[in-house]
Design an enzyme around this catalytic site. Structure first.
Site, PDB file in Angstrom:
ATOM      1  N   SER A  77       3.247 -18.358  -9.765  1.00  0.00           N
ATOM      2  CA  SER A  77       4.778 -17.892 -10.407  1.00  0.00           C
ATOM      3  C   SER A  77       5.578 -18.961 -10.401  1.00  0.00           C
ATOM      4  O   SER A  77       5.499 -19.959  -9.689  1.00  0.00           O
ATOM      5  CB  SER A  77       5.300 -16.992  -9.439  1.00  0.00           C
ATOM      6  OG  SER A  77       6.527 -16.602  -9.806  1.00  0.00           O
ATOM      7  N   TYR A  83       8.564 -14.769  -1.013  1.00  0.00           N
ATOM      8  CA  TYR A  83       7.622 -14.708  -1.996  1.00  0.00           C
ATOM      9  C   TYR A  83       7.428 -16.071  -2.571  1.00  0.00           C
ATOM     10  O   TYR A  83       6.071 -16.325  -3.096  1.00  0.00           O
ATOM     11  CB  TYR A  83       8.312 -13.771  -3.106  1.00  0.00           C
ATOM     12  CG  TYR A  83       7.606 -13.586  -4.380  1.00  0.00           C
ATOM     13  CD1 TYR A  83       6.219 -12.836  -4.344  1.00  0.00           C
ATOM     14  CD2 TYR A  83       8.124 -14.059  -5.568  1.00  0.00           C
ATOM     15  CE1 TYR A  83       5.668 -12.920  -5.587  1.00  0.00           C
ATOM     16  CE2 TYR A  83       7.427 -13.950  -6.806  1.00  0.00           C
ATOM     17  CZ  TYR A  83       6.162 -13.342  -6.771  1.00  0.00           C
ATOM     18  OH  TYR A  83       5.448 -13.089  -8.035  1.00  0.00           O
TER      19      TYR A  83
HETATM   20  P1  NDP Z   1       2.094  -4.990 -10.817  1.00  0.00           P
HETATM   21  O1  NDP Z   1       2.918  -4.569  -9.756  1.00  0.00           O
HETATM   22  O2  NDP Z   1       2.080  -4.355 -12.241  1.00  0.00           O
HETATM   23  O3  NDP Z   1       0.524  -5.185 -10.576  1.00  0.00           O
HETATM   24  C1  NDP Z   1       0.177  -5.632  -9.185  1.00  0.00           C
HETATM   25  C2  NDP Z   1      -1.196  -5.508  -8.992  1.00  0.00           C
HETATM   26  O4  NDP Z   1      -1.803  -5.924  -7.787  1.00  0.00           O
HETATM   27  C3  NDP Z   1      -1.838  -3.915  -8.937  1.00  0.00           C
HETATM   28  O5  NDP Z   1      -2.673  -3.929  -9.853  1.00  0.00           O
HETATM   29  C4  NDP Z   1      -1.799  -3.695  -7.612  1.00  0.00           C
HETATM   30  O6  NDP Z   1      -2.867  -2.706  -7.291  1.00  0.00           O
HETATM   31  C5  NDP Z   1      -2.149  -4.977  -6.975  1.00  0.00           C
HETATM   32  N1  NDP Z   1      -2.247  -4.944  -5.619  1.00  0.00           N
HETATM   33  C6  NDP Z   1      -0.903  -5.335  -4.778  1.00  0.00           C
HETATM   34  N2  NDP Z   1      -1.281  -5.148  -3.591  1.00  0.00           N
HETATM   35  C7  NDP Z   1      -2.561  -4.748  -3.576  1.00  0.00           C
HETATM   36  C8  NDP Z   1      -3.554  -4.716  -2.456  1.00  0.00           C
HETATM   37  N3  NDP Z   1      -2.823  -4.464  -1.114  1.00  0.00           N
HETATM   38  N4  NDP Z   1      -4.524  -4.424  -2.375  1.00  0.00           N
HETATM   39  C9  NDP Z   1      -4.898  -4.321  -3.739  1.00  0.00           C
HETATM   40  N5  NDP Z   1      -4.199  -4.577  -5.008  1.00  0.00           N
HETATM   41  C10 NDP Z   1      -3.011  -4.870  -4.725  1.00  0.00           C
HETATM   42  O7  NDP Z   1       2.718  -6.582 -11.100  1.00  0.00           O
HETATM   43  P2  NDP Z   1       2.266  -7.684 -12.105  1.00  0.00           P
HETATM   44  O8  NDP Z   1       1.260  -7.374 -13.027  1.00  0.00           O
HETATM   45  O9  NDP Z   1       3.309  -8.291 -12.429  1.00  0.00           O
HETATM   46  O10 NDP Z   1       1.658  -8.845 -10.831  1.00  0.00           O
HETATM   47  C11 NDP Z   1       0.433  -9.210 -11.047  1.00  0.00           C
HETATM   48  C12 NDP Z   1       0.589 -10.938 -10.518  1.00  0.00           C
HETATM   49  O11 NDP Z   1       1.491 -11.628 -11.249  1.00  0.00           O
HETATM   50  C13 NDP Z   1       1.007 -10.921  -8.847  1.00  0.00           C
HETATM   51  O12 NDP Z   1       0.609 -11.752  -8.342  1.00  0.00           O
HETATM   52  C14 NDP Z   1       2.667 -11.520  -9.230  1.00  0.00           C
HETATM   53  O13 NDP Z   1       3.026 -12.035  -8.172  1.00  0.00           O
HETATM   54  C15 NDP Z   1       2.324 -12.334 -10.443  1.00  0.00           C
HETATM   55  N6  NDP Z   1       3.513 -12.590 -11.186  1.00  0.00           N
HETATM   56  C16 NDP Z   1       4.355 -11.505 -11.733  1.00  0.00           C
HETATM   57  C17 NDP Z   1       5.417 -11.867 -12.508  1.00  0.00           C
HETATM   58  C18 NDP Z   1       6.156 -10.836 -13.149  1.00  0.00           C
HETATM   59  O14 NDP Z   1       7.536 -11.175 -13.440  1.00  0.00           O
HETATM   60  N7  NDP Z   1       5.728  -9.563 -13.263  1.00  0.00           N
HETATM   61  C19 NDP Z   1       5.924 -13.343 -12.741  1.00  0.00           C
HETATM   62  C20 NDP Z   1       4.985 -14.243 -12.051  1.00  0.00           C
HETATM   63  C21 NDP Z   1       3.970 -13.817 -11.297  1.00  0.00           C
HETATM   64  P3  NDP Z   1      -2.632  -1.385  -6.437  1.00  0.00           P
HETATM   65  O15 NDP Z   1      -1.050  -1.151  -6.209  1.00  0.00           O
HETATM   66  O16 NDP Z   1      -3.124  -0.112  -7.247  1.00  0.00           O
HETATM   67  O17 NDP Z   1      -3.183  -1.579  -5.190  1.00  0.00           O
HETATM   68  C1  8X3 Z   2       7.823 -13.300 -10.423  1.00  0.00           C
HETATM   69  C2  8X3 Z   2       8.941 -14.075 -11.329  1.00  0.00           C
HETATM   70  O1  8X3 Z   2      11.219 -14.917 -11.156  1.00  0.00           O
HETATM   71  O2  8X3 Z   2      11.012 -12.521 -10.473  1.00  0.00           O
HETATM   72  O3  8X3 Z   2       6.966 -14.078  -9.972  1.00  0.00           O
HETATM   73  O4  8X3 Z   2      10.081 -14.381  -8.993  1.00  0.00           O
HETATM   74  S1  8X3 Z   2      10.361 -14.119 -10.651  1.00  0.00           S
END
Ligand code: NDP
Ligand code: 8X3
Length: 250
Positions: free
Chosen positions: A134, A147
């Protein structure tokens, strides 16, 4: 046919990446805790998808899921370490220690465990790893504390893996997205839909599909080319300045 293993494919980036890869002819092992959220991928792509339902923090459950993979899904060519979350936006002095622990357990410890488990096979197959880090791992912001720390770990772990895997042919990349509209903010705010809607409203954020397309692009680049780290933001997101606290002079 190539096989990918995507953690956290029940929503957002992981789900979109599963669709993109399966749509491009890959077999995909999709994981997450919510089984019902994996079913549509099976409906859409049939036997190209293998759902594996487990909490990624539960090492025994993760190992059992891998041990029980159907024979044709056992040769994994690509690991997408995507499962992750942010919890809370409180400053460190007000933050909840359990939320910190959950982020570390999920974003760092579980990611490391999955990677350790799949590495021998990835080396054997000259495969690849794409880690979803991220911008929060690079640019600090108030309330980003742990985070951001977990994502900085993911960035540096990626580079460390590159060094260790030197000469093996295994490719390792980190993608650093900025704001992507997914369930991320809903999770971060403990289910506050209006906070999530307000954050994304009018910002024209990136979509999960944007990041999925990037994952597919990296995964299908010529095998002599490695993207070490790639940072992406929506046009409408950029950087804020430093802050200065002033001591009262009176
Ligand atoms: P979502 O919340 O839409 O998806 C997160 C995914 O992670 C879900 O499928 C969830 O599955 C899974 N997950 C979380 N905790 C667990 C667990 N304990 N066991 C198994 N699976 C888990 O968010 P995003 O798609 O945005 O996030 C995906 C990645 O991208 C993350 O690593 C996030 O930090 C990163 N990211 C996101 C950004 C954003 O702005 N959205 C920006 C930068 C990075 P379930 O809950 O079904 O277990
Ligand atoms: C998620 C992006 O800027 O919300 O990783 O932390 S931010």
């Amino acid at each position: 046919m190539k096989t990918a293993f995507i953690t956290g494919a029940t929503s957002g980036i992981g789900k979109a990446a599963a669709s993109a890869l399966a749509g491009a002819g890959w077999q995909v092992i999709v994981t997450g805790r919510r089984a019902d959220r994996l079913a549509p991928l099976v409906e859409a792509f049939g036997d190209r998808i293998h759902p594996a339902v487990f909490d990624i923090r539960d090492e025994a459950a993760m190992a059992a899921a891998l041990d029980n993979l159907p024979e044709r899904f056992r040769g994994i060519d690509l690991l997408v370490n995507n499962a992750g979350l942010a919890l809370g936006t409180a400053t460190a002095q007000r933050a909840d220690l359990d939320q910190w622990r959950t982020m570390i357990d999920t974003n760092v410890t579980a990611l490391v465990s999955v990677t350790h488990r799949l590495l021998p096979g990835l080396v054997e197959r000259r495969g690849g790893i794409i880690n979803i880090a991220s911008v929060a791992g690079t640019y600090p912001y108030t309330g980003g504390n742990v985070y951001g720390g977990t994502k900085a770990f993911v960035q540096q772990f990626t580079l460390g893996l590159r060094s260790d895997l030197h000469g093996t042919g295994v490719r390792v990349s980190a993608i650093d997205p900025g704001m992507v509209e997914t369930e991320f903010t809903l999770v971060r705010t403990g289910g506050d839909q209006s906070a999530s809607d307000t954050l994304y409203s009018g910002a024209d954020p990136m979509t999960a599909g944007d990041i999925a397309a990037t994952i597919l692009w990296i995964a299908t680049l010529s095998s002599h080319l490695n993207i070490n780290r790639l940072e992406l933001m929506p046009v409408n997101q950029s950087f804020a300045g430093f802050q200065v606290a002033r001591t009262p002079t009176t």
